[in-house]
Design a protein around this motif. Structure first.
Motif, PDB file in Angstrom:
ATOM      1  N   LEU A 157      -9.512 -39.588  28.565  1.00  0.00           N
ATOM      2  CA  LEU A 157      -9.227 -41.293  28.963  1.00  0.00           C
ATOM      3  C   LEU A 157      -9.277 -41.247  30.555  1.00  0.00           C
ATOM      4  O   LEU A 157      -9.744 -42.457  30.811  1.00  0.00           O
ATOM      5  N   GLU A 158      -9.106 -40.127  31.033  1.00  0.00           N
ATOM      6  CA  GLU A 158      -9.086 -40.393  32.554  1.00  0.00           C
ATOM      7  C   GLU A 158     -10.555 -40.565  32.998  1.00  0.00           C
ATOM      8  O   GLU A 158     -10.760 -41.646  33.826  1.00  0.00           O
ATOM      9  N   ILE A 159     -11.425 -39.921  32.504  1.00  0.00           N
ATOM     10  CA  ILE A 159     -12.688 -40.007  33.125  1.00  0.00           C
ATOM     11  C   ILE A 159     -13.533 -41.045  32.211  1.00  0.00           C
ATOM     12  O   ILE A 159     -14.464 -41.762  32.788  1.00  0.00           O
ATOM     13  N   SER A 160     -13.170 -41.387  31.180  1.00  0.00           N
ATOM     14  CA  SER A 160     -13.788 -42.439  30.211  1.00  0.00           C
ATOM     15  C   SER A 160     -12.720 -43.544  29.517  1.00  0.00           C
ATOM     16  O   SER A 160     -12.310 -43.265  28.375  1.00  0.00           O
ATOM     17  N   PRO A 161     -12.079 -44.453  30.410  1.00  0.00           N
ATOM     18  CA  PRO A 161     -10.927 -45.299  29.886  1.00  0.00           C
ATOM     19  C   PRO A 161     -11.114 -46.186  28.342  1.00  0.00           C
ATOM     20  O   PRO A 161     -10.490 -46.451  27.654  1.00  0.00           O
ATOM     21  N   LYS A 162     -12.467 -46.062  28.309  1.00  0.00           N
ATOM     22  CA  LYS A 162     -12.679 -47.004  27.084  1.00  0.00           C
ATOM     23  C   LYS A 162     -12.658 -46.486  25.735  1.00  0.00           C
ATOM     24  O   LYS A 162     -12.537 -47.089  24.642  1.00  0.00           O
ATOM     25  N   ARG A 211      -6.831 -40.423  16.709  1.00  0.00           N
ATOM     26  CA  ARG A 211      -5.574 -41.093  17.126  1.00  0.00           C
ATOM     27  C   ARG A 211      -4.782 -40.486  18.116  1.00  0.00           C
ATOM     28  O   ARG A 211      -3.729 -40.943  18.272  1.00  0.00           O
ATOM     29  N   ASP A 212      -5.201 -39.421  18.810  1.00  0.00           N
ATOM     30  CA  ASP A 212      -4.328 -38.684  19.661  1.00  0.00           C
ATOM     31  C   ASP A 212      -5.509 -38.047  20.792  1.00  0.00           C
ATOM     32  O   ASP A 212      -5.686 -36.997  20.652  1.00  0.00           O
ATOM     33  N   LYS A 213      -6.133 -39.111  21.599  1.00  0.00           N
ATOM     34  CA  LYS A 213      -7.137 -38.696  22.530  1.00  0.00           C
ATOM     35  C   LYS A 213      -6.750 -37.959  23.745  1.00  0.00           C
ATOM     36  O   LYS A 213      -5.515 -37.966  24.042  1.00  0.00           O
ATOM     37  N   LEU A 242     -18.728 -31.816  26.698  1.00  0.00           N
ATOM     38  CA  LEU A 242     -18.905 -32.763  25.591  1.00  0.00           C
ATOM     39  C   LEU A 242     -17.624 -33.083  24.836  1.00  0.00           C
ATOM     40  O   LEU A 242     -16.983 -32.254  24.357  1.00  0.00           O
ATOM     41  N   TYR A 243     -17.035 -34.258  24.869  1.00  0.00           N
ATOM     42  CA  TYR A 243     -15.922 -34.452  24.106  1.00  0.00           C
ATOM     43  C   TYR A 243     -16.408 -35.034  22.866  1.00  0.00           C
ATOM     44  O   TYR A 243     -17.406 -36.091  22.978  1.00  0.00           O
ATOM     45  N   SER A 244     -15.939 -34.670  21.703  1.00  0.00           N
ATOM     46  CA  SER A 244     -17.013 -35.057  20.447  1.00  0.00           C
ATOM     47  C   SER A 244     -15.688 -35.091  19.218  1.00  0.00           C
ATOM     48  O   SER A 244     -14.660 -34.468  19.498  1.00  0.00           O
ATOM     49  N   PHE A 245     -16.107 -35.822  18.315  1.00  0.00           N
ATOM     50  CA  PHE A 245     -15.353 -35.907  17.172  1.00  0.00           C
ATOM     51  C   PHE A 245     -16.307 -35.557  16.188  1.00  0.00           C
ATOM     52  O   PHE A 245     -17.333 -36.349  15.598  1.00  0.00           O
ATOM     53  N   ILE A 250     -19.893 -35.045  30.361  1.00  0.00           N
ATOM     54  CA  ILE A 250     -19.662 -34.780  31.751  1.00  0.00           C
ATOM     55  C   ILE A 250     -20.760 -33.874  32.312  1.00  0.00           C
ATOM     56  O   ILE A 250     -20.580 -32.613  31.876  1.00  0.00           O
ATOM     57  N   LEU A 251     -21.483 -34.536  33.078  1.00  0.00           N
ATOM     58  CA  LEU A 251     -22.656 -33.596  33.644  1.00  0.00           C
ATOM     59  C   LEU A 251     -21.923 -32.630  34.776  1.00  0.00           C
ATOM     60  O   LEU A 251     -20.839 -32.862  35.146  1.00  0.00           O
ATOM     61  N   ARG A 252     -22.798 -31.617  34.875  1.00  0.00           N
ATOM     62  CA  ARG A 252     -22.517 -30.559  35.999  1.00  0.00           C
ATOM     63  C   ARG A 252     -21.877 -31.077  37.336  1.00  0.00           C
ATOM     64  O   ARG A 252     -20.860 -30.826  38.041  1.00  0.00           O
ATOM     65  N   ASP A 253     -22.737 -32.478  37.703  1.00  0.00           N
ATOM     66  CA  ASP A 253     -22.221 -33.062  38.814  1.00  0.00           C
ATOM     67  C   ASP A 253     -21.256 -33.855  38.718  1.00  0.00           C
ATOM     68  O   ASP A 253     -21.043 -34.748  39.721  1.00  0.00           O
ATOM     69  N   GLY A 254     -20.569 -34.044  37.737  1.00  0.00           N
ATOM     70  CA  GLY A 254     -19.709 -34.791  37.475  1.00  0.00           C
ATOM     71  C   GLY A 254     -20.002 -36.346  36.989  1.00  0.00           C
ATOM     72  O   GLY A 254     -19.023 -37.189  36.752  1.00  0.00           O
ATOM     73  N   THR A 255     -21.350 -36.534  36.684  1.00  0.00           N
ATOM     74  CA  THR A 255     -21.700 -38.077  36.148  1.00  0.00           C
ATOM     75  C   THR A 255     -21.318 -37.831  34.711  1.00  0.00           C
ATOM     76  O   THR A 255     -21.233 -36.966  33.842  1.00  0.00           O
ATOM     77  N   VAL A 256     -20.546 -39.159  34.433  1.00  0.00           N
ATOM     78  CA  VAL A 256     -20.008 -39.292  32.931  1.00  0.00           C
ATOM     79  C   VAL A 256     -20.858 -39.921  32.176  1.00  0.00           C
ATOM     80  O   VAL A 256     -21.514 -41.588  32.450  1.00  0.00           O
TER      81      VAL A 256
END
Ligand SMILES: N[C@@H](CCC(=O)N[C@@H](CS)C(=O)NCC(=O)O)C(=O)O
Length: 222
Positions: free
Chosen positions: A48-53, A41-43, A10-13, A60-66
């Motif tokens: 960004l590679e898996i979620s460019p937005k 400001r410094d992601k 989990l990418y979180s802020f 990211i789930l265990r099977d790679g689903t984002v």
């Protein structure tokens, strides 16, 4: 296909209300995830590679689903294990919950952003936006009459999805907010801010970078 992850990531802020509601749902489901704290400001390039937005939260789930929308993360967590019964309601209530969340994420959030960040918009008067948002807040205040949460005495998906935004609104001008005549709303927000569930998800973590020790998040002693 590459190997399954040991656990979801989990990418979180910490201060983002969307990330807050995702963390609330993950911890309510008792799932353990690897938490990676992001600085907006410094992601992290890995995110960004898996979620460019480039918005948080991202899971990211265990099977790679984002999953890159907070509501999708909430729905995933509750589908795995709705341990706190956030969805233990009638179909009609679940439908009403979805409607409230849509209102919160749509018109209410639009007013909130314009109230909080007047300078980022053209022809916007902060206080007008603050007052426009009151209609939704009074609706919540009415719904909270006579019980602890929006749909009765059990914390629901709607409480989890909406409360972080009410906190954000309240914090724009705390003195003004806590003077308003919406006693049920204030009681609901105050109880949330003092709750173990909220304190748990607001733990502070340093910004993540590749190679750091893993930070586990999610399992909360009840
Ligand atoms: N619809 C998205 C919205 C997420 C969002 O806007 N998050 C903000 C932080 S609160 C963000 O990441 N903004 C990108 C930025 O500021 O660079 C969701 O529900 O997850």
């Amino acid at each position: 296909m590459s190997e399954a992850l040991e656990r979801p990531i989990l990418y979180s802020f910490r201060r983002c209300p969307y990330a807050m509601r995702a963390r609330l749902a993950v911890s309510a489901s008792g799932q353990e995830v690897e938490l990676r704290e992001v600085v907006l400001r410094d992601k992290a390039p890995q995110m960004l590679e898996i979620s460019p937005k480039g918005t948080v939260p991202v899971l990211i789930l265990r099977d790679g689903t984002v999953l890159e929308e907070s509501l999708d993360i909430i729905n995933w967590a509750l589908s795995v294990n709705d341990a706190e019964n956030w969805l233990d309601f009638s179909i009609i209530e679940i439908d009403e919950m979805a409607g409230l969340i849509t209102q919160a994420d749509g018109p209410f959030k639009a007013n909130l952003d314009r109230y909080k960040y007047e300078n980022r918009f053209d022809n916007v008067v902060s206080k007008e936006q603050r007052d426009l948002a009151c209609e939704f807040l009074m609706k919540l205040n009415d719904k909270l009459q006579g019980h602890d949460y929006l749909f009765g005495d059990n914390f629901s998906k709607a409480d989890g999805a909406i409360l972080p935004f009410i906190r954000q609104y309240a914090h724009v001008d705390k003195e003004w907010f806590w003077q308003q005549d919406w006693p049920n709303l204030i009681r609901w927000l105050d109880a949330f801010l003092a709750s173990d569930r909220f304190l748990f998800i607001m733990n502070k973590y340093p910004k993540w970078k590749e190679g750091d020790d893993i930070t586990l998040f999610g399992k909360r002693e009840l």
